[in-house]
Design a protein around this motif. Structure first.
Motif, PDB file in Angstrom:
ATOM      1  N   SER A 132      50.295  49.572  37.080  1.00  0.00           N
ATOM      2  CA  SER A 132      50.292  50.188  38.407  1.00  0.00           C
ATOM      3  C   SER A 132      49.637  49.226  39.392  1.00  0.00           C
ATOM      4  O   SER A 132      48.988  48.262  38.996  1.00  0.00           O
ATOM      5  N   PRO A 133      49.816  49.477  40.687  1.00  0.00           N
ATOM      6  CA  PRO A 133      49.237  48.574  41.682  1.00  0.00           C
ATOM      7  C   PRO A 133      47.742  48.386  41.467  1.00  0.00           C
ATOM      8  O   PRO A 133      47.046  49.301  41.022  1.00  0.00           O
ATOM      9  N   LEU A 134      47.261  47.210  41.804  1.00  0.00           N
ATOM     10  CA  LEU A 134      45.870  46.835  41.570  1.00  0.00           C
ATOM     11  C   LEU A 134      45.170  46.517  42.885  1.00  0.00           C
ATOM     12  O   LEU A 134      45.775  45.929  43.782  1.00  0.00           O
ATOM     13  N   GLY A 135      43.892  46.863  42.960  1.00  0.00           N
ATOM     14  CA  GLY A 135      43.088  46.482  44.108  1.00  0.00           C
ATOM     15  C   GLY A 135      42.545  45.073  43.945  1.00  0.00           C
ATOM     16  O   GLY A 135      42.461  44.546  42.829  1.00  0.00           O
ATOM     17  N   ALA A 136      42.153  44.468  45.067  1.00  0.00           N
ATOM     18  CA  ALA A 136      41.688  43.084  45.048  1.00  0.00           C
ATOM     19  C   ALA A 136      40.457  42.926  44.155  1.00  0.00           C
ATOM     20  O   ALA A 136      40.319  41.931  43.443  1.00  0.00           O
ATOM     21  N   TYR A 137      39.592  43.922  44.169  1.00  0.00           N
ATOM     22  CA  TYR A 137      38.357  43.799  43.406  1.00  0.00           C
ATOM     23  C   TYR A 137      38.597  44.005  41.912  1.00  0.00           C
ATOM     24  O   TYR A 137      37.871  43.444  41.084  1.00  0.00           O
ATOM     25  N   ALA A 138      39.623  44.768  41.572  1.00  0.00           N
ATOM     26  CA  ALA A 138      39.996  44.902  40.157  1.00  0.00           C
ATOM     27  C   ALA A 138      40.535  43.573  39.648  1.00  0.00           C
ATOM     28  O   ALA A 138      40.241  43.160  38.519  1.00  0.00           O
ATOM     29  N   ILE A 139      41.308  42.897  40.484  1.00  0.00           N
ATOM     30  CA  ILE A 139      41.827  41.577  40.112  1.00  0.00           C
ATOM     31  C   ILE A 139      40.666  40.609  39.935  1.00  0.00           C
ATOM     32  O   ILE A 139      40.618  39.824  38.983  1.00  0.00           O
ATOM     33  N   LEU A 140      39.707  40.698  40.847  1.00  0.00           N
ATOM     34  CA  LEU A 140      38.539  39.829  40.763  1.00  0.00           C
ATOM     35  C   LEU A 140      37.775  40.043  39.456  1.00  0.00           C
ATOM     36  O   LEU A 140      37.332  39.085  38.819  1.00  0.00           O
ATOM     37  N   ASP A 141      37.662  41.300  39.037  1.00  0.00           N
ATOM     38  CA  ASP A 141      36.989  41.591  37.768  1.00  0.00           C
ATOM     39  C   ASP A 141      37.691  40.893  36.608  1.00  0.00           C
ATOM     40  O   ASP A 141      37.030  40.338  35.719  1.00  0.00           O
ATOM     41  N   VAL A 142      39.023  40.933  36.623  1.00  0.00           N
ATOM     42  CA  VAL A 142      39.763  40.285  35.529  1.00  0.00           C
ATOM     43  C   VAL A 142      39.537  38.786  35.569  1.00  0.00           C
ATOM     44  O   VAL A 142      39.327  38.149  34.527  1.00  0.00           O
ATOM     45  N   LEU A 143      39.558  38.211  36.757  1.00  0.00           N
ATOM     46  CA  LEU A 143      39.323  36.764  36.876  1.00  0.00           C
ATOM     47  C   LEU A 143      37.957  36.393  36.307  1.00  0.00           C
ATOM     48  O   LEU A 143      37.809  35.409  35.586  1.00  0.00           O
ATOM     49  N   ARG A 144      36.956  37.196  36.645  1.00  0.00           N
ATOM     50  CA  ARG A 144      35.601  36.911  36.147  1.00  0.00           C
ATOM     51  C   ARG A 144      35.557  37.086  34.643  1.00  0.00           C
ATOM     52  O   ARG A 144      34.838  36.363  33.947  1.00  0.00           O
ATOM     53  N   ARG A 167      52.786  25.260  46.555  1.00  0.00           N
ATOM     54  CA  ARG A 167      52.190  25.086  45.231  1.00  0.00           C
ATOM     55  C   ARG A 167      51.736  26.402  44.611  1.00  0.00           C
ATOM     56  O   ARG A 167      50.857  27.072  45.138  1.00  0.00           O
ATOM     57  N   LEU A 168      52.324  26.746  43.500  1.00  0.00           N
ATOM     58  CA  LEU A 168      51.853  27.891  42.722  1.00  0.00           C
ATOM     59  C   LEU A 168      50.771  27.373  41.783  1.00  0.00           C
ATOM     60  O   LEU A 168      51.027  27.016  40.637  1.00  0.00           O
ATOM     61  N   THR A 169      49.559  27.350  42.313  1.00  0.00           N
ATOM     62  CA  THR A 169      48.437  26.775  41.550  1.00  0.00           C
ATOM     63  C   THR A 169      48.064  27.667  40.372  1.00  0.00           C
ATOM     64  O   THR A 169      48.556  28.780  40.243  1.00  0.00           O
ATOM     65  N   GLN A 170      47.153  27.187  39.545  1.00  0.00           N
ATOM     66  CA  GLN A 170      46.649  27.948  38.398  1.00  0.00           C
ATOM     67  C   GLN A 170      46.137  29.313  38.836  1.00  0.00           C
ATOM     68  O   GLN A 170      46.482  30.335  38.249  1.00  0.00           O
ATOM     69  N   LEU A 171      45.292  29.269  39.876  1.00  0.00           N
ATOM     70  CA  LEU A 171      44.682  30.514  40.359  1.00  0.00           C
ATOM     71  C   LEU A 171      45.745  31.493  40.846  1.00  0.00           C
ATOM     72  O   LEU A 171      45.750  32.671  40.476  1.00  0.00           O
ATOM     73  N   ARG A 172      46.661  31.006  41.683  1.00  0.00           N
ATOM     74  CA  ARG A 172      47.688  31.878  42.244  1.00  0.00           C
ATOM     75  C   ARG A 172      48.577  32.431  41.150  1.00  0.00           C
ATOM     76  O   ARG A 172      48.958  33.604  41.164  1.00  0.00           O
ATOM     77  N   ARG A 173      48.904  31.563  40.207  1.00  0.00           N
ATOM     78  CA  ARG A 173      49.737  31.989  39.092  1.00  0.00           C
ATOM     79  C   ARG A 173      49.026  33.052  38.265  1.00  0.00           C
ATOM     80  O   ARG A 173      49.616  34.052  37.866  1.00  0.00           O
ATOM     81  N   ASP A 216      37.892  36.351  32.758  1.00  0.00           N
ATOM     82  CA  ASP A 216      38.497  35.112  32.242  1.00  0.00           C
ATOM     83  C   ASP A 216      37.439  34.024  32.058  1.00  0.00           C
ATOM     84  O   ASP A 216      37.693  33.018  31.409  1.00  0.00           O
ATOM     85  N   GLY A 217      36.302  34.191  32.710  1.00  0.00           N
ATOM     86  CA  GLY A 217      35.287  33.158  32.688  1.00  0.00           C
ATOM     87  C   GLY A 217      35.284  32.344  33.973  1.00  0.00           C
ATOM     88  O   GLY A 217      34.376  31.556  34.235  1.00  0.00           O
ATOM     89  N   ARG A 218      36.291  32.570  34.803  1.00  0.00           N
ATOM     90  CA  ARG A 218      36.377  31.829  36.055  1.00  0.00           C
ATOM     91  C   ARG A 218      35.341  32.364  37.049  1.00  0.00           C
ATOM     92  O   ARG A 218      35.087  33.561  37.106  1.00  0.00           O
ATOM     93  N   GLN A 219      34.744  31.455  37.811  1.00  0.00           N
ATOM     94  CA  GLN A 219      33.849  31.946  38.845  1.00  0.00           C
ATOM     95  C   GLN A 219      34.674  32.322  40.075  1.00  0.00           C
ATOM     96  O   GLN A 219      35.795  31.850  40.239  1.00  0.00           O
TER      97      GLN A 219
END
Ligand SMILES: [Zn+2]
Ligand SMILES: [Zn+2]
Ligand SMILES: [Zn+2]
Ligand SMILES: [Zn+2]
Lengths: 162, 162
Positions: B49-61, B32-38, B63-66
């Motif tokens: 350029s390549p992204l770190g996990a915490y940079a991705i987390l910043d973008v998710l936050r 399943r390619l869920t919403q989050l994974r997608r 987005d308004g997502r917890q």
DNA sequence: TATCTATTGTTATAGAATAACATCGAATGA
DNA sequence: TCATTCGATGTTATTCTATAACAATAGATA
């Protein structure tokens, strides 16, 4: 992954050789292989598999020496600069180099079961990467080549274990 | 290293293509390619350029997502397992794969100035490492091949900058 | 619907590396 | 010999990367 073993006589001999080679290299270059740096190199060579910075720090503290992460990272930086050790990026660990003196990147076979690592210096790999890079007008500064897998001993152990 | 740029139209197109390919791959495999994974995959592809996990987390936050680190690491683990992204061990960062579907390790040219990374799939490098490993009875499970250097743009920029 | 499993949320912690500043010590020159 | 200087080490704090453990939720299955 097996626990770290006490250094066997073969390792002690390898460490002695590596340390005396390091003394020569550093003297030739006019850089100081201090007590601390020498001890860190010795700790790395006394171990059968690559070591993490904090594991090295534990040994230093066991020596009675006071220290904190910067203590060991500075020593590691020096040893890396002088080409006396390699850093394995995929493990965040460090291991001794058997061909110091000439700086090189090397390639590494890392056993995921026992943690031991073997250094290669295959010119084809290095040259092919350089060629590929040049074709893209990419200037090469360093190579990280690490192969994860299982050594012969661990393959046999798992066959008998099942 | 330059700051992360807003995705240009070329990147947005690449992201759309990668996402639709990912949908197909996951459907074929029954995962399943869920919403989050997608969304995590999209964030990675939107970046130049390549992204770190915490940079991705910043973008998710943003987005308004917890979310917390495990949120993004679990999504990254899934994408890695499905071969939709690669992890660059020397940077602790992640980037999209342009040839998903067939699992592979790949080789990477990483620019130390702008942070951009290019994926190669040179069979000679891979085969030579396999041969070297076999000669030592070493079973290969994965390869980490990363070349650090400077891309053409950054070479020219530094020449003009001086 | 009731149940089961995969996914996500949440809190806390481990592990790796560096910044910033203080202190020490070996080498150099007066 | 003494003072100066600079490299090396000590020390404290912090940042970055990654995972453990458990709770809550959502999708699939019966
Ligand atoms: Zn070496
Ligand atoms: Zn092994
Ligand atoms: Zn790929
Ligand atoms: Zn560049």
């Amino acid at each position: 992954m097996q626990p770290p073993l006490e250094p066997c006589s073969r390792q002690l001999a390898a460490a002695r050789q590596a340390l005396s080679q390091a003394e020569i290299v550093c003297q030739q270059r006019g850089v100081r292989l201090t007590q601390l740096r020498r001890r860190v190199l010795e700790i790395i060579w006394h171990h059968s598999s690559p070591l993490g910075a904090y594991a090295i720090l534990d040994v230093l503290r066991n020596d009675g020496r006071q220290g904190a992460p910067p203590t060991v990272y500075r020593a590691l930086d020096f040893l890396l600069e002088q080409g006396l050790i390699h850093r394995l990026a995929s493990l965040n660990m460090f291991m001794g180099c058997r061909q110091p003196g000439a700086h090189h990147s090397g390639q590494f076979l890392i056993c995921q079961d026992c943690g031991q690592a073997d250094e290669l210096n295959n010119q084809t790999v290095e040259a092919t990467l350089h060629t590929e890079a040049m074709a893209r007008h990419f200037e090469v500064l360093a190579q990280t080549v690490e192969v994860l897998g299982r050594c012969l001993d661990c393959q046999e152990a798992s066959r008998h274990g099942d």
